[in-house]
Design a protein around this motif. Structure first.
Motif, short mmCIF file in Angstrom:
data_model
loop_
_atom_site.label_atom_id
_atom_site.label_comp_id
_atom_site.label_asym_id
_atom_site.label_seq_id
_atom_site.Cartn_x
_atom_site.Cartn_y
_atom_site.Cartn_z
N VAL A 74 0.75 -1.16 0.15
CA VAL A 74 0.08 -0.13 0.00
C VAL A 74 0.99 1.11 -0.18
O VAL A 74 0.69 2.22 -0.66
N GLU A 75 1.84 1.18 0.92
CA GLU A 75 2.74 2.52 0.90
C GLU A 75 3.26 2.66 -0.27
O GLU A 75 3.66 3.66 -1.00
N GLU A 76 3.69 1.61 -1.21
CA GLU A 76 4.29 1.67 -2.54
C GLU A 76 3.46 2.47 -3.49
O GLU A 76 4.04 3.10 -4.35
N HIS A 102 7.45 15.65 3.45
CA HIS A 102 7.48 14.91 4.78
C HIS A 102 6.70 13.42 4.70
O HIS A 102 7.03 12.61 5.21
N PHE A 103 5.41 13.88 4.09
CA PHE A 103 4.31 12.74 4.32
C PHE A 103 5.20 11.27 3.34
O PHE A 103 5.07 10.34 3.80
N ALA A 104 5.71 12.04 2.23
CA ALA A 104 6.04 10.89 1.35
C ALA A 104 7.51 10.01 1.96
O ALA A 104 7.78 8.94 1.83
N GLU A 106 7.97 10.08 5.14
CA GLU A 106 7.55 8.90 6.28
C GLU A 106 6.96 7.67 5.61
O GLU A 106 7.38 6.56 6.21
N GLU A 107 6.20 7.84 4.57
CA GLU A 107 5.68 6.30 3.74
C GLU A 107 7.00 5.73 3.45
O GLU A 107 6.84 4.30 3.52
N ALA A 108 8.02 6.02 2.84
CA ALA A 108 9.26 5.65 2.32
C ALA A 108 9.87 4.87 3.47
O ALA A 108 10.12 3.72 3.44
N ILE A 157 -7.36 3.92 3.90
CA ILE A 157 -6.32 3.22 4.56
C ILE A 157 -5.85 3.79 5.59
O ILE A 157 -5.73 3.13 6.77
N GLU A 158 -5.63 5.34 5.42
CA GLU A 158 -4.95 6.00 6.57
C GLU A 158 -5.92 5.89 7.84
O GLU A 158 -5.32 5.66 8.86
N TRP A 159 -7.13 5.95 7.74
CA TRP A 159 -8.06 6.14 8.70
C TRP A 159 -8.17 4.74 9.36
O TRP A 159 -8.36 4.78 10.46
N GLU A 189 2.35 8.27 13.06
CA GLU A 189 2.71 9.24 11.86
C GLU A 189 1.24 9.05 11.01
O GLU A 189 1.08 10.08 9.99
N GLU A 190 0.56 8.01 10.95
CA GLU A 190 -0.56 7.95 10.16
C GLU A 190 -1.75 8.69 10.35
O GLU A 190 -2.41 9.39 9.49
N ALA A 191 -1.61 9.27 11.77
CA ALA A 191 -2.80 10.43 12.23
C ALA A 191 -2.38 11.53 11.35
O ALA A 191 -3.43 12.31 11.04
N GLN A 192 -1.10 12.01 11.09
CA GLN A 192 -0.92 13.07 10.20
C GLN A 192 -1.14 12.81 8.87
O GLN A 192 -1.94 13.74 8.09
N HIS A 193 -0.90 11.61 8.36
CA HIS A 193 -1.32 11.37 6.87
C HIS A 193 -2.68 11.45 6.51
O HIS A 193 -3.01 12.06 5.50
N ALA A 194 -3.61 10.95 7.63
CA ALA A 194 -5.04 10.94 7.29
C ALA A 194 -5.47 12.42 7.23
O ALA A 194 -6.40 12.68 6.42
FE LIG Z 1 0.07 6.76 5.66
#
Ligand SMILES: [Fe+2]
Ligand SMILES: [Fe+2]
Length: 303
Positions: A74-76, A102-104, A106-108, A157-159, A189-194
């Protein structure tokens, strides 16, 4: 009430969290194969009453392996998607650009984290676990849809990772501490991504016409259907992995029961638990007035 988010605020929060992969796994931080990796509400192995306690534990860990693998896949597709989205308005708001980069990043890092856990898993588990794929083909198939459809899937997916941690993981004291720490740090970290995803969805909806929005919602549903097909294949692979790890051969009836319980469990884990998230549904609601009906239909399949 639906909260509104702000790039600068999200960036500030994400800079406060910021952990490193080596803080979470490696050295003395090892997986404990005497403990479950996944909370029971997601793994649903105790319902498989024809398995003995050890076989149930092994099956729980196989689901842990699937979780690591599917999230790295999924992160890919999230990384290139977020970079493309950031690039579309690089001259705009600085906080926007920095928050999205920063989001990208973190996912990497999460891909690295999940892969690192999988290496530890493979070293300690003893037998191989099958996984659907290849991951880049799955990611490519998802990215082949309109940006709004992909953004909705990512937001979904983030939520759901938020739901997993808060409702199932946080208060479970039986889990392997290392696996629990992975889920906790991912959640942080996903909390910020959402929040950033919500901003991305809002921007894409604002720029889209009615027809484009309806098509994107159809595509969003089609991507979930595609993921669901992959999950069904994964359940079959999991049954084989269980046989390989324990020597246990399931009878025809047992295998049928296994597939039905685990299909419902994986559906809930990777799709249904997102359709249950109030803030996700709140955002969906504002995408188009037809969404409620659509969500009710999807919930009857995935929840
Ligand atoms: Fe995420
Ligand atoms: Fe992530």
């Amino acid at each position: 009430m639906q909260p509104s988010y702000d790039y600068q605020q999200v960036l500030n929060n994400s800079e406060r969290v910021n952990w490193r992969v080596e803080d979470i796994i490696g050295g003395s931080k090892r997986l404990d194969f005497d403990r479950p990796f996944m909370p029971e509400s997601l793994a649903r192995v105790r319902t498989l009453s024809f398995l003995n306690p050890n076989e149930q534990l092994v099956m729980n860990q196989i689901r842990g392996h699937g979780y690591l693998y599917l999230f790295s896949v999924v992160e890919e597709f999230i990384v290139p998607f977020v970079l493309d989205h950031a690039r579309s308005r690089l001259n705009g708001n600085d906080a926007r650009t920095r928050a999205l980069l920063h989001f990208a990043d973190e996912e990497a890092k999460h891909i690295q984290l999940f892969n690192r856990f999988r290496e530890e898993f493979d070293a300690g588990f003893g037998t191989p676990c099958g996984a659907i794929g290849p991951g880049d083909a799955i990611a490519g198939a998802v990215l082949n849809h309109s940006p709004l459809a992909v953004a909705l899937v990512i937001l979904h997916i983030e939520w759901l990772t938020q739901t997993h941690f808060l409702e199932s993981v946080r208060d479970d004291q039986t889990l392997d501490p290392q696996f629990k720490s992975l889920l906790k740090n991912h959640w942080l970290e996903e909390a910020q991504h959402a929040q950033l995803d919500t901003l991305m969805v809002e921007a894409l909806v604002e720029a889209a016409g009615e027809e484009e929005i309806v098509t994107a919602l159809d595509e969003y549903e089609a991507i979930l259907h595609f993921i669901d097909g992959g999950l069904a294949q994964q359940v079959e692979l999991d049954a084989d992995s269980l046989g390989q790890a324990t020597g246990r051969e399931l009878s025809e009836d047992e295998r049928e029961r296994f597939v039905s319980v685990q299909q419902a469990a994986t559906r809930w884990t990777f799709i249904g638990s997102g359709l249950d998230h109030e803030l996700f549904l709140g955002t969906l609601d504002r995408v188009h007035p037809s969404v409620r009906e659509r969500v009710a239909r999807m919930r009857s399949v995935y929840c």
